[in-house]
Structures are given as C-alpha cells and as structure tokens.
Scaffold this motif. Structure first.
Motif, PDB file in Angstrom:
ATOM      1  N   ASP A  62      59.299 -47.808  -2.500  1.00 50.85           N
ATOM      2  CA  ASP A  62      58.999 -46.226  -2.783  1.00 50.85           C
ATOM      3  C   ASP A  62      57.559 -45.981  -2.633  1.00 50.85           C
ATOM      4  O   ASP A  62      56.903 -46.828  -1.769  1.00 50.85           O
ATOM      5  CB  ASP A  62      59.196 -46.194  -4.591  1.00 50.85           C
ATOM      6  CG  ASP A  62      58.327 -47.347  -5.123  1.00 50.85           C
ATOM      7  OD1 ASP A  62      57.583 -47.829  -4.546  1.00 50.85           O
ATOM      8  OD2 ASP A  62      58.592 -47.694  -6.275  1.00 50.85           O
ATOM      9  N   LYS A  63      57.095 -44.926  -3.049  1.00 50.58           N
ATOM     10  CA  LYS A  63      55.538 -44.523  -2.636  1.00 50.58           C
ATOM     11  C   LYS A  63      54.639 -45.618  -2.855  1.00 50.58           C
ATOM     12  O   LYS A  63      53.872 -45.661  -2.077  1.00 50.58           O
ATOM     13  CB  LYS A  63      55.516 -43.006  -3.329  1.00 50.58           C
ATOM     14  CG  LYS A  63      54.156 -42.609  -2.936  1.00 50.58           C
ATOM     15  CD  LYS A  63      53.714 -41.298  -3.933  1.00 50.58           C
ATOM     16  CE  LYS A  63      52.271 -40.720  -3.351  1.00 50.58           C
ATOM     17  NZ  LYS A  63      52.113 -39.612  -3.844  1.00 50.58           N
ATOM     18  N   LYS A  86      68.643 -49.511  -0.536  1.00 54.16           N
ATOM     19  CA  LYS A  86      68.132 -48.295   0.237  1.00 54.16           C
ATOM     20  C   LYS A  86      66.812 -47.874  -0.299  1.00 54.16           C
ATOM     21  O   LYS A  86      66.708 -47.904  -1.361  1.00 54.16           O
ATOM     22  CB  LYS A  86      68.933 -46.927   0.245  1.00 54.16           C
ATOM     23  CG  LYS A  86      68.654 -45.736   1.007  1.00 54.16           C
ATOM     24  CD  LYS A  86      69.609 -44.462   0.837  1.00 54.16           C
ATOM     25  CE  LYS A  86      69.113 -43.436   1.742  1.00 54.16           C
ATOM     26  NZ  LYS A  86      70.125 -42.150   1.598  1.00 54.16           N
ATOM     27  N   SER A  88      63.391 -45.359  -1.384  1.00 54.93           N
ATOM     28  CA  SER A  88      63.405 -44.093  -1.949  1.00 54.93           C
ATOM     29  C   SER A  88      63.345 -43.077  -0.945  1.00 54.93           C
ATOM     30  O   SER A  88      62.946 -43.289   0.141  1.00 54.93           O
ATOM     31  CB  SER A  88      62.454 -43.989  -3.045  1.00 54.93           C
ATOM     32  OG  SER A  88      61.140 -44.018  -2.354  1.00 54.93           O
ATOM     33  N   ASP A  89      63.785 -41.867  -1.353  1.00 50.85           N
ATOM     34  CA  ASP A  89      63.644 -40.564  -0.511  1.00 50.85           C
ATOM     35  C   ASP A  89      62.213 -40.508   0.001  1.00 50.85           C
ATOM     36  O   ASP A  89      61.951 -39.882   1.004  1.00 50.85           O
ATOM     37  CB  ASP A  89      64.379 -39.529  -1.100  1.00 50.85           C
ATOM     38  CG  ASP A  89      65.984 -39.654  -1.132  1.00 50.85           C
ATOM     39  OD1 ASP A  89      66.284 -40.354  -0.308  1.00 50.85           O
ATOM     40  OD2 ASP A  89      66.575 -38.846  -2.148  1.00 50.85           O
ATOM     41  N   GLU A  90      61.442 -40.371  -1.015  1.00 48.51           N
ATOM     42  CA  GLU A  90      60.011 -40.485  -0.835  1.00 48.51           C
ATOM     43  C   GLU A  90      59.472 -41.369   0.208  1.00 48.51           C
ATOM     44  O   GLU A  90      58.503 -41.003   1.001  1.00 48.51           O
ATOM     45  CB  GLU A  90      59.091 -40.652  -2.026  1.00 48.51           C
ATOM     46  CG  GLU A  90      57.646 -39.831  -2.029  1.00 48.51           C
ATOM     47  CD  GLU A  90      57.243 -39.857  -3.365  1.00 48.51           C
ATOM     48  OE1 GLU A  90      56.115 -39.052  -3.238  1.00 48.51           O
ATOM     49  OE2 GLU A  90      57.572 -40.493  -4.155  1.00 48.51           O
ATOM     50  N   LEU A  92      61.136 -42.838   2.746  1.00 46.30           N
ATOM     51  CA  LEU A  92      61.638 -42.473   3.968  1.00 46.30           C
ATOM     52  C   LEU A  92      60.866 -41.351   4.356  1.00 46.30           C
ATOM     53  O   LEU A  92      60.484 -41.009   5.740  1.00 46.30           O
ATOM     54  CB  LEU A  92      63.276 -42.048   3.901  1.00 46.30           C
ATOM     55  CG  LEU A  92      63.930 -43.484   3.470  1.00 46.30           C
ATOM     56  CD1 LEU A  92      65.545 -42.895   3.283  1.00 46.30           C
ATOM     57  CD2 LEU A  92      64.391 -44.280   4.363  1.00 46.30           C
ATOM     58  N   ALA A  93      60.569 -40.341   3.541  1.00 46.52           N
ATOM     59  CA  ALA A  93      60.048 -39.108   4.228  1.00 46.52           C
ATOM     60  C   ALA A  93      58.276 -39.394   4.616  1.00 46.52           C
ATOM     61  O   ALA A  93      57.967 -38.977   5.833  1.00 46.52           O
ATOM     62  CB  ALA A  93      59.861 -38.310   3.067  1.00 46.52           C
ATOM     63  N   ARG A  96      58.530 -40.945   8.141  1.00 44.81           N
ATOM     64  CA  ARG A  96      58.748 -40.210   9.024  1.00 44.81           C
ATOM     65  C   ARG A  96      57.448 -39.298   9.243  1.00 44.81           C
ATOM     66  O   ARG A  96      57.150 -39.196  10.667  1.00 44.81           O
ATOM     67  CB  ARG A  96      59.677 -39.165   8.753  1.00 44.81           C
ATOM     68  CG  ARG A  96      61.284 -39.483   8.607  1.00 44.81           C
ATOM     69  CD  ARG A  96      62.226 -38.385   8.392  1.00 44.81           C
ATOM     70  NE  ARG A  96      62.160 -37.950   7.076  1.00 44.81           N
ATOM     71  CZ  ARG A  96      62.860 -37.773   6.283  1.00 44.81           C
ATOM     72  NH1 ARG A  96      63.671 -39.065   6.340  1.00 44.81           N
ATOM     73  NH2 ARG A  96      62.709 -37.477   5.071  1.00 44.81           N
ATOM     74  N   ASP A 111      71.372 -48.777   4.713  1.00 45.59           N
ATOM     75  CA  ASP A 111      69.819 -48.774   3.974  1.00 45.59           C
ATOM     76  C   ASP A 111      69.141 -48.363   4.667  1.00 45.59           C
ATOM     77  O   ASP A 111      67.996 -47.848   4.446  1.00 45.59           O
ATOM     78  CB  ASP A 111      69.790 -49.967   3.324  1.00 45.59           C
ATOM     79  CG  ASP A 111      70.566 -50.524   2.015  1.00 45.59           C
ATOM     80  OD1 ASP A 111      71.295 -49.696   1.765  1.00 45.59           O
ATOM     81  OD2 ASP A 111      70.843 -51.618   1.793  1.00 45.59           O
ATOM     82  N   ASP A 114      68.142 -44.139   7.844  1.00 47.79           N
ATOM     83  CA  ASP A 114      67.176 -42.910   7.867  1.00 47.79           C
ATOM     84  C   ASP A 114      65.767 -43.499   7.915  1.00 47.79           C
ATOM     85  O   ASP A 114      64.783 -42.609   7.937  1.00 47.79           O
ATOM     86  CB  ASP A 114      67.409 -42.084   6.788  1.00 47.79           C
ATOM     87  CG  ASP A 114      68.830 -41.422   6.556  1.00 47.79           C
ATOM     88  OD1 ASP A 114      69.353 -41.018   7.724  1.00 47.79           O
ATOM     89  OD2 ASP A 114      69.432 -41.334   5.689  1.00 47.79           O
ATOM     90  N   GLU A 232      73.788 -46.969  -6.388  1.00 52.90           N
ATOM     91  CA  GLU A 232      72.448 -46.528  -6.935  1.00 52.90           C
ATOM     92  C   GLU A 232      71.735 -47.584  -7.837  1.00 52.90           C
ATOM     93  O   GLU A 232      70.347 -47.735  -7.918  1.00 52.90           O
ATOM     94  CB  GLU A 232      72.476 -45.204  -7.614  1.00 52.90           C
ATOM     95  CG  GLU A 232      72.902 -43.985  -6.718  1.00 52.90           C
ATOM     96  CD  GLU A 232      73.119 -42.764  -7.264  1.00 52.90           C
ATOM     97  OE1 GLU A 232      72.994 -42.796  -8.598  1.00 52.90           O
ATOM     98  OE2 GLU A 232      73.450 -41.675  -6.680  1.00 52.90           O
TER      99      GLU A 232
END
Length: 320
Positions: A62-63, A86, A88-90, A92-93, A96, A111, A114, A232
C-alpha cells in the motif's frame, strides 16, 4: 549472503502472509545469515538494510509500504518485495508515476498485471510451498482417534475452516450446515466478536489462537469449507486450502473465487458451489472423497521455494 527480512516473523504461522514469510525466512537460515526487522522498527530497518546484501519485504503493498520501499532501496543494493495479493490501487498508481528501485516476487499472475516495474528490475513468480512431512493424510482409524481426542463424535462428519473469524470471509455459511459437525480454527486476529458469538450460539465449535499441531485438525476433518467468494480478503493462494488438500481432505469453495485455478490439485478435489444453500446437500458426496493420499499435485517444499528465490536474486546480482 546477508539477508535482511522486513515483516512479521514470530513463529506463529496463523496468517497467510506471515506463514509465507516465516517459512521462506527459516529456509533461508539454513545456508545464509538472516536478520529480521519489524515493519515499525524504522531505526533497525535503516541499520540492517545498510549491512545486507539483499532485503526482502513481506507486507501488503500500500502507500505506506511504497514509501518504505523507496527508503530501503536507497540503502540496500538489492530489494525484493513479496506480493501475496494484489497491491492497493494507490500503490499501483504511485508505481506508474514513479517506479520503485526494487524487484518483485509474486504468487498469482493477476496480482501484478497492472504493476509498473522499473527497467532492470525483476518480476519473479514463486511457488507456495507445503510442509509435506507435517500435512499428511490420515486413515479412518487415525481420523476417529483424533475426533475423540478433540471432543467430536467419530460417527459424524466434520466440516472445517481455518483462518480469520472476521467479516467478509463468508463464515455465515456455517449456519447452513445441519448434517455435520462444524469447526472453525480462528487465528485470533481481526476477529468479529458479534460473528463469533452468533456462530457459537448456533453450535459451531470455535478454537481461537495458534495451534502448533493444526495438522491433526485437518487430518480428522471430512471436508474443508472455504467460504470466501472474492479475492479481496485473503492472500491469492489460500494456504489453508493447500494444507487441507495435502491431508487428503476435499474442499468446498465458490466458483466465483477464481484463484482456485492457481492451486494444482487432483480432479474433483475441489467441489464448486454458487450459493450457501448447496453446502448441506453436497456434503455426503464431498466427504466420501476424503483420501488416504494427498490431493495436491507437484507441490514443492519451502526449501525448494527459498532456493529458487535465492538463485534468482544471485542471477540478478551477476553472481552466476
């Protein structure tokens, strides 16, 4: 090689990520010098990272872990992050925007689909191991004896789940089971007290806390219920399912939990359902599949896993 492990390794393998970190780290110890830091021990993390040849981080990405990886990558020449679910979306962002100076280990392809990996860094799939000396099938006499030892009726089937007794894991499905004895081994972590009370009031036996001889619980069971419907709330390859199958115990699971595809098992070892109302009716058929042989296929040991990881690390260092 001096290996630095950041994560929770305390000998109690009652949680998926902790289980993986502990087994791999202890396998490292057989041939390497291993030092440990907890995720919150920042001064120790800094000190140990500086003197390590390689640092492994076992944590959900995670962040907070993104920032930790950035710091550790500036201190240690080789940083590897183990992903058992997987990110966290944060996270992964953030990768990027600015990819990290680390390589990654992962257990399930989806996982990392992305995940942005920096040039020159490695993305390596590793296998989840199993202790095949500990998790072994039982015969009927052994199963009956163990049921009596733990206070269950040897004449009646027993349905088991091992994991967190927390919300979102589908343990309410145990309310649907009327034709068998029911047992949940709760890790004692992340417990939902209301759920625990409701299950106990309905007659479900709950044992809470780490059990050193949990393999006996698997061996005496007739079916293993994995009631989680999505990816999840669990690691991507559920170790409890693998341990049940290694003990010859057939599994009931939801078709919607697609990660079953990552477990190599014999045909029919997992019976898929779409709703909890199906469980009771299929139990006799499932329990009849209990086997005196492992239902896993081609699963290596934790030593095999650790050795494969070290080989990959050395290759990335140019040691081979």
């Amino acid at each position: 090689m001096n290996i630095h492990v950041i994560g929770t390794v305390n000998g109690e393998v009652n949680e998926g990520l902790r289980n993986i970190a502990t087994h791999i780290s202890h396998a490292f110890e057989k041939e390497h010098n291993v030092i440990y830091s907890g995720l919150r021990q920042l001064p120790k993390i800094i000190f140990d990272s500086k003197k390590a040849d390689v640092t492994f981080i076992f944590a959900w990405a995670d962040k907070r872990i993104y920032e930790l990886i950035r710091a550790v990558s500036a201190l240690c020449p080789q940083v590897w992050v183990a992903l058992v679910q997987k990110p966290s979306d944060e996270f992964l962002a953030l990768t990027r925007e600015n990819s990290l100076g680390c390589s990654y280990l992962y257990i399930f392809d989806d996982d990392v689909k992305d995940l942005t990996v920096a040039d020159g860094k490695v993305l390596k799939r590793f296998s989840v191991g199993i202790n095949t000396d500990k998790f072994v099938p039982s015969d009927e006499a052994d199963s009956r004896e163990l049921k009596e030892k733990y206070g269950f009726d040897p004449e009646k089937p027993l349905v088991l789940h091992v994991g967190h007794c927390s919300a979102g894991r589908g343990l309410e499905d145990f309310f649907q089971i009327k034709s068998a004895q029911r047992l949940i081994i709760s890790s004692g972590m992340f417990e939902d007290e209301e759920l625990v009370k409701a299950l106990e009031d309905d007659g479900v036996t709950i044992m809470s806390g780490y059990l050193e001889n949990v393999e006996e619980i698997f061996r005496m069971s007739d079916a293993y219920l994995f009631p989680t419907r999505t990816t999840e709330n669990v690691i991507s390859i559920p170790l409890s399912v693998m341990e049940a199958l290694a003990c010859g115990v057939p599994v009931i699971g939801y078709r919607s939990f697609v990660n079953f595809a990552g477990i190599g098992c014999t045909e029919g070892a997992v019976t898929f359902i779409d709703s909890p109302e199906e469980i009771d009716s299929i139990l006799p058929e499932v329990a009849a599949k209990k086997s005196g042989e492992s239902m896993l296929k081609d699963t290596g040991s934790w030593d095999d896993t650790a050795n494969d990881i070290v080989k990959t690390v050395k290759e990335s260092m140019g040691a081979f």
